[in-house]
Design an enzyme around this catalytic site. Structure first.
Site, PDB file in Angstrom:
ATOM      1  N   ASP A   9       0.885  -1.154   0.000  1.00 48.79           N
ATOM      2  CA  ASP A   9       0.000   0.000   0.000  1.00 48.79           C
ATOM      3  C   ASP A   9       0.939   1.224   0.000  1.00 48.79           C
ATOM      4  O   ASP A   9       2.132   1.088   0.287  1.00 48.79           O
ATOM      5  CB  ASP A   9      -0.862  -0.035   1.274  1.00 48.79           C
ATOM      6  CG  ASP A   9      -1.668   1.231   1.454  1.00 48.79           C
ATOM      7  OD1 ASP A   9      -2.271   1.686   0.467  1.00 48.79           O
ATOM      8  OD2 ASP A   9      -1.698   1.760   2.584  1.00 48.79           O
ATOM      9  N   LEU A  10       0.436   2.384  -0.346  1.00 48.68           N
ATOM     10  CA  LEU A  10       1.307   3.568  -0.438  1.00 48.68           C
ATOM     11  C   LEU A  10       1.173   4.471   0.793  1.00 48.68           C
ATOM     12  O   LEU A  10       2.096   4.597   1.593  1.00 48.68           O
ATOM     13  CB  LEU A  10       0.953   4.343  -1.719  1.00 48.68           C
ATOM     14  CG  LEU A  10       1.695   5.650  -1.964  1.00 48.68           C
ATOM     15  CD1 LEU A  10       3.194   5.421  -2.096  1.00 48.68           C
ATOM     16  CD2 LEU A  10       1.162   6.328  -3.234  1.00 48.68           C
ATOM     17  N   ASP A  11      -0.026   5.065   0.930  1.00 46.47           N
ATOM     18  CA  ASP A  11      -0.244   6.029   2.016  1.00 46.47           C
ATOM     19  C   ASP A  11      -0.192   5.320   3.369  1.00 46.47           C
ATOM     20  O   ASP A  11      -0.992   4.419   3.629  1.00 46.47           O
ATOM     21  CB  ASP A  11      -1.620   6.703   1.854  1.00 46.47           C
ATOM     22  CG  ASP A  11      -1.690   7.566   0.596  1.00 46.47           C
ATOM     23  OD1 ASP A  11      -0.717   8.274   0.325  1.00 46.47           O
ATOM     24  OD2 ASP A  11      -2.719   7.521  -0.110  1.00 46.47           O
ATOM     25  N   THR A  17       1.127  10.293   4.175  1.00 44.65           N
ATOM     26  CA  THR A  17       0.373  11.399   3.579  1.00 44.65           C
ATOM     27  C   THR A  17      -0.916  11.689   4.347  1.00 44.65           C
ATOM     28  O   THR A  17      -1.644  12.620   3.979  1.00 44.65           O
ATOM     29  CB  THR A  17      -0.019  11.048   2.130  1.00 44.65           C
ATOM     30  OG1 THR A  17      -0.524   9.721   2.145  1.00 44.65           O
ATOM     31  CG2 THR A  17       1.161  11.146   1.193  1.00 44.65           C
ATOM     32  N   LYS A  45      -8.698   6.308   6.239  1.00 50.35           N
ATOM     33  CA  LYS A  45      -7.520   5.615   5.702  1.00 50.35           C
ATOM     34  C   LYS A  45      -7.917   4.457   4.797  1.00 50.35           C
ATOM     35  O   LYS A  45      -8.732   3.619   5.187  1.00 50.35           O
ATOM     36  CB  LYS A  45      -6.635   5.103   6.840  1.00 50.35           C
ATOM     37  CG  LYS A  45      -5.835   6.195   7.482  1.00 50.35           C
ATOM     38  CD  LYS A  45      -4.817   5.637   8.458  1.00 50.35           C
ATOM     39  CE  LYS A  45      -3.999   6.768   9.052  1.00 50.35           C
ATOM     40  NZ  LYS A  45      -3.203   6.320  10.196  1.00 50.35           N
ATOM     41  N   SER A 116      -2.386   0.790  -4.375  1.00 47.67           N
ATOM     42  CA  SER A 116      -2.903   1.951  -3.652  1.00 47.67           C
ATOM     43  C   SER A 116      -4.213   2.422  -4.262  1.00 47.67           C
ATOM     44  O   SER A 116      -4.346   2.472  -5.487  1.00 47.67           O
ATOM     45  CB  SER A 116      -1.889   3.094  -3.713  1.00 47.67           C
ATOM     46  OG  SER A 116      -2.485   4.294  -3.260  1.00 47.67           O
ATOM     47  N   ALA A 117      -5.149   2.807  -3.402  1.00 44.05           N
ATOM     48  CA  ALA A 117      -6.428   3.345  -3.882  1.00 44.05           C
ATOM     49  C   ALA A 117      -6.270   4.765  -4.411  1.00 44.05           C
ATOM     50  O   ALA A 117      -7.198   5.318  -5.002  1.00 44.05           O
ATOM     51  CB  ALA A 117      -7.428   3.350  -2.728  1.00 44.05           C
ATOM     52  N   LYS A 147     -10.985  -1.555  -1.667  1.00 39.70           N
ATOM     53  CA  LYS A 147     -10.665  -2.335  -0.469  1.00 39.70           C
ATOM     54  C   LYS A 147     -11.826  -2.206   0.499  1.00 39.70           C
ATOM     55  O   LYS A 147     -12.378  -1.119   0.595  1.00 39.70           O
ATOM     56  CB  LYS A 147      -9.382  -1.797   0.194  1.00 39.70           C
ATOM     57  CG  LYS A 147      -8.155  -1.840  -0.721  1.00 39.70           C
ATOM     58  CD  LYS A 147      -6.995  -1.056  -0.086  1.00 39.70           C
ATOM     59  CE  LYS A 147      -5.845  -0.930  -1.071  1.00 39.70           C
ATOM     60  NZ  LYS A 147      -4.703  -0.148  -0.560  1.00 39.70           N
ATOM     61  N   GLU A 171       0.098  -3.358   4.543  1.00 38.95           N
ATOM     62  CA  GLU A 171      -0.990  -2.378   4.667  1.00 38.95           C
ATOM     63  C   GLU A 171      -1.010  -1.701   6.033  1.00 38.95           C
ATOM     64  O   GLU A 171      -0.578  -2.289   7.017  1.00 38.95           O
ATOM     65  CB  GLU A 171      -2.339  -3.105   4.522  1.00 38.95           C
ATOM     66  CG  GLU A 171      -2.926  -3.078   3.134  1.00 38.95           C
ATOM     67  CD  GLU A 171      -3.491  -1.714   2.740  1.00 38.95           C
ATOM     68  OE1 GLU A 171      -3.553  -0.821   3.593  1.00 38.95           O
ATOM     69  OE2 GLU A 171      -3.873  -1.565   1.572  1.00 38.95           O
ATOM     70  N   ASP A 172      -1.562  -0.490   6.083  1.00 41.18           N
ATOM     71  CA  ASP A 172      -1.742   0.181   7.377  1.00 41.18           C
ATOM     72  C   ASP A 172      -3.220   0.381   7.711  1.00 41.18           C
ATOM     73  O   ASP A 172      -3.533   0.941   8.757  1.00 41.18           O
ATOM     74  CB  ASP A 172      -1.049   1.555   7.394  1.00 41.18           C
ATOM     75  CG  ASP A 172      -1.767   2.548   6.506  1.00 41.18           C
ATOM     76  OD1 ASP A 172      -2.175   2.164   5.390  1.00 41.18           O
ATOM     77  OD2 ASP A 172      -1.953   3.703   6.936  1.00 41.18           O
TER      78      ASP A 172
HETATM   79  C1  BG6 Z   1      -5.650   6.031   0.117  1.00 38.44           C
HETATM   80  C2  BG6 Z   1      -5.698   6.913   1.359  1.00 38.44           C
HETATM   81  O1  BG6 Z   1      -4.364   5.537  -0.035  1.00 38.44           O
HETATM   82  O2  BG6 Z   1      -5.990   6.790  -1.032  1.00 38.44           O
HETATM   83  C3  BG6 Z   1      -7.078   7.547   1.472  1.00 38.44           C
HETATM   84  O3  BG6 Z   1      -5.433   6.123   2.508  1.00 38.44           O
HETATM   85  C4  BG6 Z   1      -7.393   8.302   0.196  1.00 38.44           C
HETATM   86  O4  BG6 Z   1      -7.099   8.406   2.583  1.00 38.44           O
HETATM   87  C5  BG6 Z   1      -7.302   7.346  -1.005  1.00 38.44           C
HETATM   88  O5  BG6 Z   1      -8.701   8.852   0.248  1.00 38.44           O
HETATM   89  C6  BG6 Z   1      -7.597   8.025  -2.339  1.00 38.44           C
HETATM   90  O6  BG6 Z   1      -6.606   8.997  -2.571  1.00 38.44           O
HETATM   91  P1  BG6 Z   1      -6.676  10.063  -3.735  1.00 38.44           P
HETATM   92  O7  BG6 Z   1      -5.246  10.565  -3.815  1.00 38.44           O
HETATM   93  O8  BG6 Z   1      -7.086   9.356  -4.984  1.00 38.44           O
HETATM   94  O9  BG6 Z   1      -7.646  11.103  -3.338  1.00 38.44           O
HETATM   95 MG    MG Z   2      -2.737   3.141   3.617  1.00 41.96          MG
END
Ligand code: BG6
Ligand code: MG
Length: 227
Positions: A9-11, A17, A45, A116-117, A147, A171-172
């Site tokens: 996962d990224l964030d 972030t 998250k 990552s989403a 997810k 993942e977090d």
């Molecule tokens: C996830 C974050 O990685 O990405 C969420 O944990 C965030 O908080 C989601 O809403 C979507 O991100 P973005 O950059 O497409 O708005």
């Molecule tokens: Mg995350």
């Protein structure tokens, strides 16, 4: 089975972030008269942009106040602010232990994937200087089930050309751990409140090659039929 890939996962795993998402959401929520605190942010998250907005509006008692076009505009404003804040991100923004881990995975010839989403993932990897090190990044804009559905992790496996059983996911967020588990990958959770992770660590500092390899070896021995 031999470990072939680690899918991140990224964030909250590669870089933190969450506070930038929080600042951006707080600004936009305030425009609609809704106050959000850290606890609300915690519940966002791993949740997609639109789902996050819906949640904020619901918590603020304004679930029905805005039509689709207005919601799209709010989400757009949030993202514009977020992208502005991403300007502060650089190679110094990697969470502890991530840089040496990625280098070690390369040395061990383990593939590196991203699930990552975030629609901003390519931009963030670029800012962190990591674009070249990732073998495959799943495209969040093409994912129809977010997810905890396993879709994005399965897309990353397909892109890497590996079976989920040969991967470890990191993942977090709880939704992310559930997604990893649902596709039969081994899961590593970063954070104290996560349930059902095959391995739970308190910080990315503890996320070492030795622990990842150990999990693969050990879990296979303990639960040969699990996956
Ligand atoms: C996830 C974050 O990685 O990405 C969420 O944990 C965030 O908080 C989601 O809403 C979507 O991100 P973005 O950059 O497409 O708005
Ligand atoms: Mg995350």
């Amino acid at each position: 089975m031999m470990l072939q890939a680690v899918i991140f996962d990224l964030d909250g795993v590669i870089t933190d972030t969450a506070h930038l998402h929080f600042q951006a959401w707080r600004t936009v929520a305030a425009e609609t008269g809704i106050h959000i605190d850290e606890e609300v942010n915690e519940s966002l998250k791993g949740i997609s942009r639109m789902a996050s907005l819906e949640r904020i509006l619901r918590l603020g008692g304004k679930a029905k106040t805005f039509n689709e076009a207005q919601k799209a505009a709010l989400a757009g404003r949030k993202n514009a602010r977020y992208v502005q804040l991403l300007g502060t991100l650089g190679p110094q923004s990697l969470l502890p232990g991530i840089a040496p881990l990625l280098t070690e995975l390369k040395t061990q010839q383990i593939k590196i994937g991203l699930a990552s989403a975030s629609l901003n993932a390519p931009r963030i990897l670029q800012a962190l200087g990591l674009t070249a090190i990732f073998d495959y990044c799943a495209d969040a804009s093409r994912i129809t089930h977010s997810k905890p559905d396993p879709e994005i992790f399965l897309a990353a496996c397909r892109g890497l050309g590996v079976k989920p059983q040969a991967c470890v996911g990191v993942e977090d967020a709880q939704a992310g751990i559930d997604a990893i588990n649902a596709c039969g990958m081994l899961s590593i959770g970063i954070g104290s409140t996560l349930r059902e992770a095959d391995l739970r660590l308190n910080s990315t500092q503890e996320l070492t090659w030795r622990r990842i390899a150990g999990l693969m070896e050990h879990t296979e021995k303990a639960t040969g039929f699990r996956r």
